[in-house]
Design a protein around this motif. Structure first.
Motif, short mmCIF file in Angstrom:
data_model
loop_
_atom_site.label_atom_id
_atom_site.label_comp_id
_atom_site.label_asym_id
_atom_site.label_seq_id
_atom_site.Cartn_x
_atom_site.Cartn_y
_atom_site.Cartn_z
N GLY A 30 28.13 9.43 -45.12
CA GLY A 30 27.69 10.68 -44.50
C GLY A 30 26.31 11.09 -44.97
N LEU A 31 26.03 10.89 -46.25
CA LEU A 31 24.69 11.21 -46.77
C LEU A 31 23.64 10.31 -46.14
CD1 LEU A 31 25.54 11.83 -50.52
CD2 LEU A 31 24.99 13.55 -48.78
N ILE A 32 23.99 9.05 -45.90
CA ILE A 32 23.07 8.15 -45.20
C ILE A 32 22.78 8.70 -43.82
CG2 ILE A 32 22.82 5.85 -44.17
CD1 ILE A 32 24.54 4.81 -46.59
N ALA A 33 23.82 9.17 -43.12
CA ALA A 33 23.63 9.75 -41.79
C ALA A 33 22.72 10.98 -41.86
CB ALA A 33 24.98 10.11 -41.17
N VAL A 34 22.90 11.80 -42.88
CA VAL A 34 22.03 12.98 -43.06
C VAL A 34 20.59 12.54 -43.26
CG1 VAL A 34 21.50 14.91 -44.61
CG2 VAL A 34 23.88 14.49 -43.90
N LEU A 35 20.38 11.54 -44.10
CA LEU A 35 19.02 11.04 -44.33
C LEU A 35 18.43 10.43 -43.07
CD1 LEU A 35 19.35 9.53 -47.92
CD2 LEU A 35 18.24 11.68 -47.24
N ARG A 36 19.25 9.77 -42.28
CA ARG A 36 18.75 9.22 -41.01
C ARG A 36 18.26 10.36 -40.12
NH1 ARG A 36 22.70 5.89 -37.90
NH2 ARG A 36 20.84 5.31 -36.76
N SER A 37 19.00 11.46 -40.09
CA SER A 37 18.56 12.58 -39.25
C SER A 37 17.28 13.21 -39.80
CB SER A 37 19.67 13.63 -39.12
OG SER A 37 19.86 14.35 -40.31
N LEU A 38 17.08 13.11 -41.10
CA LEU A 38 15.87 13.67 -41.72
C LEU A 38 14.65 12.79 -41.49
CD1 LEU A 38 14.59 15.85 -43.53
CD2 LEU A 38 15.36 14.51 -45.51
N TYR A 39 14.82 11.47 -41.59
CA TYR A 39 13.66 10.57 -41.61
C TYR A 39 13.44 9.71 -40.36
CZ TYR A 39 13.16 11.38 -46.66
OH TYR A 39 12.96 11.93 -47.89
N ASN A 40 14.49 9.34 -39.65
CA ASN A 40 14.29 8.42 -38.52
C ASN A 40 13.35 9.01 -37.48
OD1 ASN A 40 15.69 6.22 -39.41
ND2 ASN A 40 17.41 6.46 -38.02
N GLY A 41 12.42 8.19 -37.04
CA GLY A 41 11.45 8.61 -36.03
C GLY A 41 10.15 9.13 -36.60
N LEU A 42 10.03 9.16 -37.93
CA LEU A 42 8.79 9.64 -38.55
C LEU A 42 7.86 8.47 -38.87
CD1 LEU A 42 10.17 12.27 -41.11
CD2 LEU A 42 9.38 12.65 -38.76
N THR A 43 6.57 8.76 -38.91
CA THR A 43 5.59 7.77 -39.34
C THR A 43 5.68 7.67 -40.87
OG1 THR A 43 3.84 9.39 -39.70
CG2 THR A 43 4.02 8.44 -37.47
N PRO A 44 5.11 6.61 -41.45
CA PRO A 44 5.11 6.50 -42.91
C PRO A 44 4.52 7.74 -43.60
CG PRO A 44 4.50 4.40 -41.98
CD PRO A 44 4.56 5.39 -40.84
N ALA A 45 3.42 8.25 -43.09
CA ALA A 45 2.79 9.44 -43.70
C ALA A 45 3.71 10.65 -43.60
CB ALA A 45 1.45 9.73 -43.03
N GLU A 46 4.39 10.80 -42.48
CA GLU A 46 5.32 11.92 -42.32
C GLU A 46 6.51 11.79 -43.26
OE1 GLU A 46 4.50 12.98 -37.60
OE2 GLU A 46 5.99 11.43 -38.13
N VAL A 47 7.01 10.56 -43.43
CA VAL A 47 8.11 10.33 -44.37
C VAL A 47 7.71 10.80 -45.76
CG1 VAL A 47 9.44 8.54 -45.57
CG2 VAL A 47 9.18 8.44 -43.07
N LEU A 48 6.52 10.40 -46.18
CA LEU A 48 6.05 10.74 -47.53
C LEU A 48 5.78 12.24 -47.69
CD1 LEU A 48 3.75 7.66 -48.12
CD2 LEU A 48 6.04 8.07 -49.07
N ALA A 49 5.56 12.95 -46.59
CA ALA A 49 5.28 14.38 -46.65
C ALA A 49 6.56 15.23 -46.69
CB ALA A 49 4.43 14.80 -45.45
N VAL A 50 7.70 14.64 -46.41
CA VAL A 50 8.96 15.39 -46.40
C VAL A 50 9.35 15.78 -47.83
CG1 VAL A 50 11.45 15.21 -45.97
CG2 VAL A 50 9.83 14.33 -44.28
N ASP A 51 9.67 17.04 -48.02
CA ASP A 51 10.21 17.52 -49.30
C ASP A 51 11.73 17.42 -49.18
OD1 ASP A 51 11.12 18.85 -51.53
OD2 ASP A 51 9.76 20.56 -51.31
#
Length: 135
Positions: free
Chosen positions: A78-99
């Motif tokens: 479930g935590l993997i699914a949560v992280l997928r909703s947080l990160y999937n579809g982002l560019t590398p720079a956007e991923v690194l900018a997520v808090d």
């Protein structure tokens, strides 16, 4: 910064008053994911630092992150699914900018996960960020 999918998850959590209901919802998110093929459950995709077995397989398609994962623990799936909703579809720079810590706090996860689960979540986030940094 969060994806639309993560914002939807935050809205779902706002309707769930009890932590047990939120915990169940996280588990349901994991059950809804497609299974990670056995061929991708290899040492290169295994995440160290997790109490349970965890595999994350990431790739970039048109410059955007897409990852799948699996675990032998339902809550971790479930935590993997949560992280997928947080990160999937982002560019590398956007991923690194997520808090990620702040975003997880919006779900109340920081306060309710065991120390081992919190360490595992942190290890998964680190792996995702390392993948983005290397892209």
């Amino acid at each position: 910064m969060a994806t639309a999918a993560f914002e939807e998850l935050v809205e779902d959590f706002e309707f769930l008053d009890e932590w047990e209901d939120r915990y169940r919802h996280v588990i349901e998110q994991g059950k809804a994911m497609d299974a990670l093929p056995e061929a991708l459950r290899v040492p290169a995709t295994k995440v160290d630092g997790c109490a349970s077995q965890v595999w994350l397989h990431a790739q970039f398609d048109a410059g955007k992150l897409h990852f799948d994962g699996a675990s032998d623990a339902m809550i971790v799936s479930g935590l993997i699914a949560v992280l997928r909703s947080l990160y999937n579809g982002l560019t590398p720079a956007e991923v690194l900018a997520v808090d990620a810590r702040a975003e997880m706090a919006r779900l109340g996860l920081n306060d309710h996960l065991s120390a081992q689960r919190s360490n595992g979540l942190r290890a998964m986030i680190e792996r995702i960020c390392e993948t983005a940094a290397a892209a």
